[in-house]
Motif scaffolding. Sequence first.
Motif, mmCIF file in Angstrom:
data_model
loop_
_atom_site.group_PDB
_atom_site.id
_atom_site.type_symbol
_atom_site.label_atom_id
_atom_site.label_comp_id
_atom_site.label_asym_id
_atom_site.label_seq_id
_atom_site.Cartn_x
_atom_site.Cartn_y
_atom_site.Cartn_z
ATOM 1 N N PRO A 31 77.108 109.181 122.698
ATOM 2 C CA PRO A 31 76.066 108.248 123.120
ATOM 3 C C PRO A 31 74.840 108.312 122.213
ATOM 4 O O PRO A 31 74.376 109.390 121.861
ATOM 5 N N GLY A 32 74.348 107.145 121.822
ATOM 6 C CA GLY A 32 73.135 107.090 121.019
ATOM 7 C C GLY A 32 73.340 107.244 119.531
ATOM 8 O O GLY A 32 72.394 107.095 118.766
ATOM 9 N N ILE A 33 74.548 107.549 119.074
ATOM 10 C CA ILE A 33 74.782 107.697 117.645
ATOM 11 C C ILE A 33 74.583 106.344 116.964
ATOM 12 O O ILE A 33 74.899 105.297 117.522
ATOM 13 N N THR A 34 73.988 106.352 115.783
ATOM 14 C CA THR A 34 73.725 105.117 115.063
ATOM 15 C C THR A 34 74.719 104.938 113.924
ATOM 16 O O THR A 34 75.412 105.885 113.525
ATOM 17 N N ALA A 35 74.747 103.723 113.394
ATOM 18 C CA ALA A 35 75.625 103.458 112.257
ATOM 19 C C ALA A 35 75.247 104.335 111.063
ATOM 20 O O ALA A 35 76.117 104.864 110.358
ATOM 21 N N GLY A 56 75.383 100.963 98.913
ATOM 22 C CA GLY A 56 75.017 101.608 100.166
ATOM 23 C C GLY A 56 73.993 100.726 100.844
ATOM 24 O O GLY A 56 72.935 100.438 100.271
ATOM 25 N N CYS A 57 74.281 100.238 102.044
ATOM 26 C CA CYS A 57 73.382 99.271 102.658
ATOM 27 C C CYS A 57 73.531 99.291 104.172
ATOM 28 O O CYS A 57 74.478 99.868 104.712
ATOM 29 N N PHE A 102 75.074 97.632 111.539
ATOM 30 C CA PHE A 102 76.192 98.294 110.869
ATOM 31 C C PHE A 102 75.692 98.876 109.553
ATOM 32 O O PHE A 102 74.607 98.531 109.071
ATOM 33 N N ALA A 103 76.457 99.791 109.003
ATOM 34 C CA ALA A 103 76.103 100.425 107.729
ATOM 35 C C ALA A 103 77.366 100.534 106.884
ATOM 36 O O ALA A 103 78.476 100.622 107.413
ATOM 37 N N TYR A 104 77.181 100.528 105.568
ATOM 38 C CA TYR A 104 78.329 100.465 104.662
ATOM 39 C C TYR A 104 78.050 101.281 103.407
ATOM 40 O O TYR A 104 76.907 101.376 102.950
ATOM 41 N N VAL A 105 79.102 101.872 102.869
ATOM 42 C CA VAL A 105 79.016 102.518 101.569
ATOM 43 C C VAL A 105 80.343 102.345 100.840
ATOM 44 O O VAL A 105 81.415 102.389 101.451
#
Length: 307
Positions: free
Chosen positions: A73-77, A98-99, A128-131
């Motif tokens: 719970p609460g973890i972010t991208a 990385g964005c 969302f996050a990406y690498v």
Amino acid sequence: MIRHGIIAAWLCLWAGCAGALELSVPSGAEVTSERSSSAARVSVPSGPYRDGFLPVRDTAGDKVITAYRVPQPGITALDLIAPLEDQLVAGGYRVLLGCETFDCGGFDFRFAIEVLPPPAMFVDLGEFAYVSAVSERGEDFVMALASRTLDVGFLQITRVNGSGTAVNLTTSQSSNAPVSNPVDAETGLDQAGHVVLSDLSFATGTTNLSEGSYASLAALAEYLTANPSRRIALVGHTDASGSLEINLQVSRARAEAVRARLIAVYGIAADRVEAEGVGYLSPRASNLSDEGRAANRRVEAVVISTE
């Protein structure tokens, strides 16, 4: 660019670029799907989506896509992506891209890349996050995409092996990813004015909120208790299946069900919570895909008064 934070999970460093790189994912991560293909042609994003174009680096090799559900719970991208990026850099890889969310290109970027369908992988278009990264010799690639609901993280890792040197995935024994209040007053309702209650579950084919506890409702009740001047509207949304008239009814009924739970279970005063429905008139994703329709079916909390 995504910041290079402290490495939270153990890793096996690249030994002269000749050994296998071990990438670890958070403790408790559950594999939801894995797909592989041989001698696949792959386009690896190397820049954000801009002006109708996604820069890519074309390659070929054995491809493996693995998706995880991370029940924290609460973890972010960013909590999910940053340790992977750290491990890739420490292992001799060079980051191509990385964005996060809108820096990536938002909606257009998401639908320009390969993503496993739900329920294996879920992508919130608002977070969302990406690498993407390439090995020192330019033969192996790793791409990672992360997103979340309020109480579950989702992570997809794509490995393209062109050199015969594997990139292995393991589960770490512990995770230092921070856990935060999913309806935080500073980063959620007070700042953005609204928040999606992403962990809600409705019985199939009904407007009844399923039994059980929901982290989003507990956090919302905590927020309202701590801010007695606030009033909110719960707004139901649907996908575009069916007529507008029916969807308006369904969306409002689901918002009403959430309102009733807040009042009955958490003791929130009835005059502080309204319930409305807008059907399919305010989508946050395309209704042309299963994933987009799933993202559009939601209930949001909206601040309507601070007096």
